[in-house]
Design an enzyme around this catalytic site. Structure first.
Site, mmCIF file in Angstrom:
data_model
loop_
_atom_site.group_PDB
_atom_site.id
_atom_site.type_symbol
_atom_site.label_atom_id
_atom_site.label_comp_id
_atom_site.label_asym_id
_atom_site.label_seq_id
_atom_site.Cartn_x
_atom_site.Cartn_y
_atom_site.Cartn_z
ATOM 1 N N HIS A 17 0.786 -1.208 0.032
ATOM 2 C CA HIS A 17 -0.001 0.055 0.104
ATOM 3 C C HIS A 17 1.087 1.224 -0.106
ATOM 4 C CE1 HIS A 17 -3.131 -2.579 2.325
ATOM 5 N NE2 HIS A 17 -3.612 -2.237 0.997
ATOM 6 N N LYS A 41 -18.743 -5.828 7.799
ATOM 7 C CA LYS A 41 -17.509 -6.338 8.365
ATOM 8 C C LYS A 41 -16.749 -5.711 9.476
ATOM 9 C CE LYS A 41 -15.707 -7.983 3.863
ATOM 10 N NZ LYS A 41 -14.225 -8.009 2.913
ATOM 11 N N ARG A 90 -1.521 -5.644 -8.510
ATOM 12 C CA ARG A 90 -0.663 -6.641 -8.181
ATOM 13 C C ARG A 90 -0.650 -7.803 -9.394
ATOM 14 N NH1 ARG A 90 -3.014 -7.955 -2.453
ATOM 15 N NH2 ARG A 90 -4.508 -8.106 -3.598
ATOM 16 N N SER A 127 -3.126 -7.572 2.570
ATOM 17 C CA SER A 127 -3.350 -7.690 4.241
ATOM 18 C C SER A 127 -3.871 -8.757 4.928
ATOM 19 C CB SER A 127 -4.426 -6.442 4.297
ATOM 20 O OG SER A 127 -3.848 -4.983 4.004
#
Length: 158
Positions: A17, A41, A90, A127
């Protein structure tokens, strides 16, 4: 002045990040890191703690600020005079998902999304993987900033 957002959950912020945030800070006048709140969440870290960790990690980047938002990112952009959304990629799988999101956001408000490929050193970092490794006592040195390592140790009791 060109203001952009780097959105995400940042639970926790990783060196991947930070790579994108730092590179965006060289390209644009102002970068707002927006911690998006997903009410359905519960993350490992509360929103306030995520903001603190990002602020610590980006302290030397004078044109980077941190905020949080619950709702549509495009609404945040409209309310805060944001010209573009910056996303890191990515892998091809990221591109497929992010392109669809970019097209939806563009369709809703006309806002553009700028894609920055992640540096090869950070392509594998996520993460969720960092949390899994840290939970089981694995070494996340080099994957996250020192303050995030300390925060993970506190949470998992290592």
């Amino acid at each position: 002045m060109t203001r952009v957002v780097c959105p995400g959950s940042f639970d926790p912020v990783t060196n991947g990040h930070l790579d994108i945030i730092e590179r965006a800070s060289f390209l644009f006048d102002e970068v707002v890191v927006v911690v998006l709140v997903n009410e359905s969440k519960s993350g490992l870290f509360p929103i306030e703690r995520r903001i603190e960790l990002i602020a610590d990690a980006t302290d030397e980047l004078e044109n980077v600020t941190i905020d949080s938002y619950s709702g549509l990112l495009v609404d945040y952009c409209a309310q805060n005079d944001v010209q573009a959304i910056v996303k890191g990629l990515r892998a091809v799988s990221d591109f497929d998902y992010e392109l669809q999101m970019a097209q939806m956001n563009g369709n809703l408000t006309g806002i553009d999304t700028v894609f920055i490929p992640t540096s090869p050193d950070y392509m594998f970092i996520a993460s969720s993987l960092v949390k899994e490794v840290a939970k089981h006592g694995g070494d996340v040195t080099g994957l996250v900033p020192k303050q995030v390592m300390n925060a993970l140790d506190e949470v998992f009791g290592h």
